[in-house]
Write a protein that holds these residues in place. Structure first.
Motif, PDB file in Angstrom:
ATOM      1  N   ALA A   1       0.630   0.976  -9.509  1.00 15.32           N
ATOM      2  CA  ALA A   1       0.010   1.209  -8.199  1.00 15.32           C
ATOM      3  C   ALA A   1      -1.158   0.254  -7.978  1.00 15.32           C
ATOM      4  O   ALA A   1      -1.324  -0.315  -6.888  1.00 15.32           O
TER       5      ALA A   1
ATOM      6  N   ILE B   1       0.837  -1.203   0.000  1.00 16.21           N
ATOM      7  CA  ILE B   1       0.000   0.000   0.000  1.00 16.21           C
ATOM      8  C   ILE B   1       0.874   1.256   0.000  1.00 16.21           C
ATOM      9  O   ILE B   1       0.597   2.224  -0.724  1.00 16.21           O
ATOM     10  N   ALA B   2       1.944   1.239   0.778  1.00 14.61           N
ATOM     11  CA  ALA B   2       2.854   2.392   0.797  1.00 14.61           C
ATOM     12  C   ALA B   2       3.460   2.620  -0.585  1.00 14.61           C
ATOM     13  O   ALA B   2       3.589   3.766  -1.046  1.00 14.61           O
TER      14      ALA B   2
ATOM     15  N   ARG C   1      -9.804  -0.419  -3.955  1.00 13.75           N
ATOM     16  CA  ARG C   1      -8.996   0.733  -4.335  1.00 13.75           C
ATOM     17  C   ARG C   1      -8.352   0.528  -5.701  1.00 13.75           C
ATOM     18  O   ARG C   1      -8.253   1.471  -6.497  1.00 13.75           O
TER      19      ARG C   1
ATOM     20  N   ILE D   1       1.197   6.695  -6.856  1.00 17.69           N
ATOM     21  CA  ILE D   1       0.093   7.627  -7.146  1.00 17.69           C
ATOM     22  C   ILE D   1       0.578   9.070  -7.017  1.00 17.69           C
ATOM     23  O   ILE D   1       0.245   9.922  -7.853  1.00 17.69           O
ATOM     24  N   ARG D   2       1.393   9.354  -6.000  1.00 19.53           N
ATOM     25  CA  ARG D   2       1.947  10.708  -5.859  1.00 19.53           C
ATOM     26  C   ARG D   2       2.847  11.050  -7.043  1.00 19.53           C
ATOM     27  O   ARG D   2       2.809  12.163  -7.570  1.00 19.53           O
TER      28      ARG D   2
ATOM     29  N   LEU E   1      -1.824  -2.547  -4.994  1.00 18.03           N
ATOM     30  CA  LEU E   1      -3.041  -2.588  -4.186  1.00 18.03           C
ATOM     31  C   LEU E   1      -3.693  -3.967  -4.242  1.00 18.03           C
ATOM     32  O   LEU E   1      -4.206  -4.463  -3.231  1.00 18.03           O
TER      33      LEU E   1
ATOM     34  N   ALA F   1       2.137   1.703  -3.450  1.00 18.89           N
ATOM     35  CA  ALA F   1       1.061   2.183  -4.323  1.00 18.89           C
ATOM     36  C   ALA F   1       0.843   3.680  -4.128  1.00 18.89           C
ATOM     37  O   ALA F   1       0.690   4.429  -5.107  1.00 18.89           O
ATOM     38  N   GLU F   2       0.823   4.125  -2.888  1.00 24.68           N
ATOM     39  CA  GLU F   2       0.602   5.552  -2.626  1.00 24.68           C
ATOM     40  C   GLU F   2       1.752   6.399  -3.160  1.00 24.68           C
ATOM     41  O   GLU F   2       1.546   7.508  -3.663  1.00 24.68           O
ATOM     42  N   ARG F   3       2.980   5.868  -3.085  1.00 20.81           N
ATOM     43  CA  ARG F   3       4.126   6.591  -3.652  1.00 20.81           C
ATOM     44  C   ARG F   3       3.978   6.727  -5.160  1.00 20.81           C
ATOM     45  O   ARG F   3       4.228   7.796  -5.740  1.00 20.81           O
TER      46      ARG F   3
END
Length: 334
Positions: free
Chosen positions: A34, A10-11, A46, A17-18, A38, A13-15
């Motif tokens: 990403a 998840i971390a 998500r 996305i940013r 997930l 994936a969020e990176r």
């Protein structure tokens, strides 16, 4: 280090996305990666939202996004939606092997072996021509088809023999795809268990190699002659390419910035004017449109045309100067 736990996926994936927000020209491959993280974290709702976001933004490869969405939906209880997406992809008959492989494997995963076999066969019939050499992607279709045919107990045909001859792993394909292998996992014989572990490691190695290839974040590189022809034909693109030297420096600088932000799986795709014009025609867009360049780069990368970056320091530089990378664009940029 590869993400391993759901929290790490998840971390990551969020990176990604940013990063996609910072580099909208590379949004599609970044968001696809990403979504994959997930899914591995079992955050499939998500992942589904990311696929929907991509589909709403006219992606370069909508059939692949729909295929990944279908596979994901089926895994968390949305079978009817998944089947509808798969039927739509088969009806559209895309010329890209990737969506075919995804939907055929999704069918196989859910024990729809005959449908999976039919899907692999449709793809092979559509994409493999006698006079054209097999690519890595079309070979993967034949390999998947070989596996499903073994599960169905079907005899070898010509395409199965091609898959056998193209396989380069240490374990023969027939052995890797033998349905009886599952029985060995319940054996009390240590020799049988060691042999099965060796087979599984070989197969896992092939799968990891495949997973490391898709969707590199790739930057477009125009050789000098091609860039000159591009700007002669489409002078409005001159704002993006003030000179060939500046273009080469921008390629290296962009890749270094992506690497510094933590983006992995970076690559370079080499462009040509005929290929670019054909892509523009397929998109029904003018080649003079600057916004088309990023889509072209992403499409080439998704088709496996990217060369990994950076090269080893002593290997030839990606710019084709003939100099070692560390003495060319790999040197410090002032």
């Amino acid at each position: 280090m590869r993400p391993d736990t759901p929290a790490e996926h998840i971390a990551e994936a969020e990176r990604l996305i940013r990063t996609a927000t910072r580099y909208p020209e590379d949004q599609e491959p970044l968001l696809l990666q990403a979504a994959a993280h997930l899914e591995l974290a079992d955050a499939r709702d998500r992942a589904s939202s990311l696929y929907d976001e991509l589909l709403s933004s006219s992606p370069a490869n909508p059939h692949l996004v729909k295929a990944l969405q279908a596979a994901n939906l089926w895994e968390y209880g949305h079978e009817a939606e998944a089947r509808a997406l798969i039927s739509g992809i088969r009806a559209a008959a895309p010329k890209d092997p990737a969506p075919w492989e995804v939907i055929a494997e999704a069918l196989e995963t859910h024990d729809e072996l005959q449908a999976s076999h039919d899907c692999f066969t449709e793809a092979a019939t559509l994409l493999i021509a006698e006079e054209a050499p097999l690519t890595r992607a079309t070979t993967a279709l034949l390999t998947g088809r070989h596996r499903v045919r073994r599960l169905l107990g079907l005899p070898h045909d010509d395409w199965d023999m091609v898959a056998d001859t193209r396989h380069i792993g240490p374990i023969p394909l027939d052995e890797l795809h033998d349905p009886k292998r599952i029985w060995a996992l319940g054996s009390d014989d240590p020799a049988e268990l060691r042999a099965e572990i060796a087979r599984l490691r070989a197969e896992l190695g092939d799968r990891r190699a495949a997973l490391s290839r898709p969707f590199p974040v790739a930057i477009l590189h125009w050789p000098a002659r091609e860039l000159a022809e591009l700007l002669t034909s489409y002078p409005t693109l001159g704002a993006d390419y003030p000179s060939h030297e500046a273009h080469l420096l921008a390629v290296e600088s962009s890749l270094r910035a992506l690497a510094a932000s933590g983006t992995t799986n970076l690559g370079i795709v080499t462009a040509s004017v005929p290929s670019y014009e054909a892509f523009a025609a397929s998109e029904r867009t003018s080649p003079a449109s600057p916004s088309l360049l990023a889509e072209y780069a992403t499409t080439l990368a998704a088709r496996g045309k990217a060369t990994p970056w950076p090269p080893a320091p002593t290997h030839p530089c990606w710019c084709t100067s003939g100099k070692p990378y560390d003495e060319c664009h790999g040197a410090d940029i002032g």
